[in-house]
Design a protein around this motif. Structure first.
Motif, PDB file in Angstrom:
ATOM      1  N   VAL A  62       0.905  -1.286   0.085  1.00 18.24           N
ATOM      2  CA  VAL A  62      -0.091  -0.070   0.058  1.00 18.24           C
ATOM      3  C   VAL A  62       1.059   1.337  -0.031  1.00 18.24           C
ATOM      4  O   VAL A  62       0.726   2.178  -0.915  1.00 18.24           O
ATOM      5  CB  VAL A  62      -0.776   0.245   1.176  1.00 18.24           C
ATOM      6  CG1 VAL A  62      -1.517   1.331   1.191  1.00 18.24           C
ATOM      7  CG2 VAL A  62      -2.080  -1.102   1.081  1.00 18.24           C
TER       8      VAL A  62
ATOM      9  N   LYS B 152      -7.223  -1.988   2.685  1.00 17.06           N
ATOM     10  CA  LYS B 152      -6.917  -0.769   1.850  1.00 17.06           C
ATOM     11  C   LYS B 152      -6.299  -0.996   0.517  1.00 17.06           C
ATOM     12  O   LYS B 152      -5.353  -0.121   0.119  1.00 17.06           O
ATOM     13  CB  LYS B 152      -6.526   0.520   2.710  1.00 17.06           C
ATOM     14  CG  LYS B 152      -7.519   0.780   3.949  1.00 17.06           C
ATOM     15  CD  LYS B 152      -6.845   2.035   4.399  1.00 17.06           C
ATOM     16  CE  LYS B 152      -7.750   2.584   5.879  1.00 17.06           C
ATOM     17  NZ  LYS B 152      -8.085   1.407   6.440  1.00 17.06           N
ATOM     18  N   LEU B 153      -6.720  -1.843  -0.211  1.00 15.05           N
ATOM     19  CA  LEU B 153      -5.933  -2.253  -1.613  1.00 15.05           C
ATOM     20  C   LEU B 153      -6.511  -1.620  -2.738  1.00 15.05           C
ATOM     21  O   LEU B 153      -7.584  -2.066  -3.354  1.00 15.05           O
ATOM     22  CB  LEU B 153      -6.077  -3.792  -1.669  1.00 15.05           C
ATOM     23  CG  LEU B 153      -5.516  -4.711  -0.300  1.00 15.05           C
ATOM     24  CD1 LEU B 153      -5.448  -6.150  -0.641  1.00 15.05           C
ATOM     25  CD2 LEU B 153      -4.019  -4.217  -0.029  1.00 15.05           C
TER      26      LEU B 153
END
Length: 329
Positions: free
Chosen positions: A237, A270-271
Motif C-alpha cells: 500500500v 485498503k487495497l
C-alpha cells in the motif's frame, strides 16, 4: 538424527513405491470421545478432499477403504479444518488421534513413510538434494520436493532433484506435476512475456490482464487467509501511494475461496487497486498459469507485459521501482 535417517533409508530402500490400490488396515483411537466421526481425506494440490468417513464407537475407529498406497492422506474429526498429515501404506497402521493443537500430539505407528516424514520435519534446514539421495525410493522424498521445495528452486534445480529420485517414483502425481511446473516456470523467466488472462473483479465483471497494463504493473498473488500476505500488504500500500502517480500499478490475484472474505480483506487492508479472483483456492487457473506454489508471490511487468522482476517484497520492491521509474524519467 543422522543415524536414524540412514536407518530409514535402508528400510525405504526395500520398498517398491509404485502406488497400488489396497484395502486399508487403518485403526485408531480418538482422544476426544465426544467426536462422532473421523474423516479420511486425499491430498492434492495443497488441499484435502474427504473420500470416506467412519463413526467413532467408544473412542475407536477403523478404515478399510480401498486407496492408492503409499501416499499422503489426512485424518480429521472436522472436514472443514486442517487434518493430521499421514502417509498410508498397505501394512497395518494404528493412530492415536488427538485433535487438540492441530493434531501435534497425535501418534502413528506402522508406517515407515510416516516415520521418515516425522524425522524430516525435525531436521533443521534440511538440504533437499541430500535428503533425496539418502531416500531415493521413498514417496516422502517426492512429496517434500513437490510440497516444500518447488517454490524455492529454479526450474533447473527442480529437474536436477527429480533426477535423483528412483525410477519407481517418476510416475507419481508429485513428479508429474513438478515436471509440468518446470515447463511453466521456464516460460516465466525475466525477459519473457507474462501470460495473458481474464478473471472477474469483486463486482463479477471480467477483466483482461493485457488491457490493464500501464507503466510498470505488479501481478500480486495473495489471499485474505494468508498471514504473510496480510503482513506484506501495508508495505505494498505504501509503495503504491508513493509510485502510482509515477507509473506504477497493481493487479491483485486472490486465492480466496469465499467472496465475502476476499472483499473484506480488500477493504480492511485498503487495497485500492484492481483485484480479480476465480475463488478456487489453490486450483486458481491464474496461479497455475504463473507457476505459483506459495504466496505472497508476484511478478513485475512493463507496459508491454514483459517480466522485469519476480517476488519483490519489502524494501526490494521500493528500490526496484525507484530505479526503474527514475530511469524512465
Amino acid at each position: 538424527m543422522k543415524k536414524i535417517l540412514l536407518g530409514f533409508a535402508l528400510l525405504c530402500g526395500l520398498m517398491q513405491i509404485q502406488a497400488q490400490e489396497n484395502n486399508l488396515q487403518l485403526k485408531g483411537t480418538v482422544a476426544d470421545t465426544v467426536v462422532q466421526y473421523v474423516y479420511l481425506q486425499k491430498f492434492h494440490n495443497k488441499m484435502f478432499t474427504t473420500i470416506d468417513s467412519v463413526k467413532v464407537k467408544d473412542g475407536n475407529f477403523s478404515f478399510k477403504t480401498k486407496v492408492q498406497t503409499p501416499e499422503l492422506y489426512g485424518l480429521t474429526v472436522n472436514s472443514a479444518s486442517s487434518p493430521l498429515y499421514i502417509f498410508l501404506e498397505k501394512e497395518p497402521i494404528t493412530v492415536k488421534l488427538s485433535p487438540k493443537k492441530y493434531y501435534n500430539t497425535s501418534t502413528v505407528t506402522g508406517s515407515v513413510s510416516q516415520d521418515l516424514f516425522e524425522a524430516y520435519k525435525k531436521e533443521k534446514d534440511p538440504e533437499i538434494s541430500k535428503f533425496i539421495t539418502e531416500h531415493p525410493t521413498s514417496i516422502v522424498s517426492a512429496y517434500v520436493l513437490y510440497r516444500n521445495w518447488s517454490y524455492r528452486l529454479t526450474p533447473e534445480q527442480i529437474t536436477q532433484n527429480i533426477a535423483l529420485l528412483d525410477k519407481s517414483l517418476q510416475s507419481t502425481t508429485y513428479v508429474k506435476e513438478l515436471k509440468e511446473l518446470v515447463t511453466v516456470l521456464s516460460g516465466l523467466a525475466i525477459g519473457k512475456k507474462a501470460p495473458d488472462f481474464t478473471s472477474n473483479n469483486p463486482e463479477g465483471k471480467p477483466v483482461r490482464f493485457s488491457e490493464n497494463l500501464k507503466g510498470y504493473t505488479l501481478v500480486d498473488f495473495w489471499a485474505s487467509w494468508c498471514g504473510p500476505c496480510r503482513r506484506e500488504n501495508p508495505n505494498i500500500v505504501a509503495v503504491y501511494k508513493e509510485f502510482h502517480d509515477k507509473g506504477f500499478n497493481i493487479i491483485g490475484i486472490s486465492l480466496d475461496r469465499k467472496k465475502e472474505s476476499w472483499i473484506k480483506g480488500i477493504q480492511d487492508d485498503k487495497l485500492d487497486w484492481l483485484q480479480v479472483s476465480d475463488l478456487l483456492f489453490w486450483n486458481s487457473a491464474i496461479a497455475k498459469l504463473y507457476g505459483v506454489r506459495a504466496i505472497p508471490a508476484n511478478y513485475l511487468v512493463d507496459s508491454n507485459g514483459i517480466i522485469v522482476a519476480k517476488n519483490l517484497h519489502g524494501e526490494e520492491l521500493q528500490s526496484t521501482l525507484k530505479r526503474l521509474l527514475e530511469k524512465k524519467i
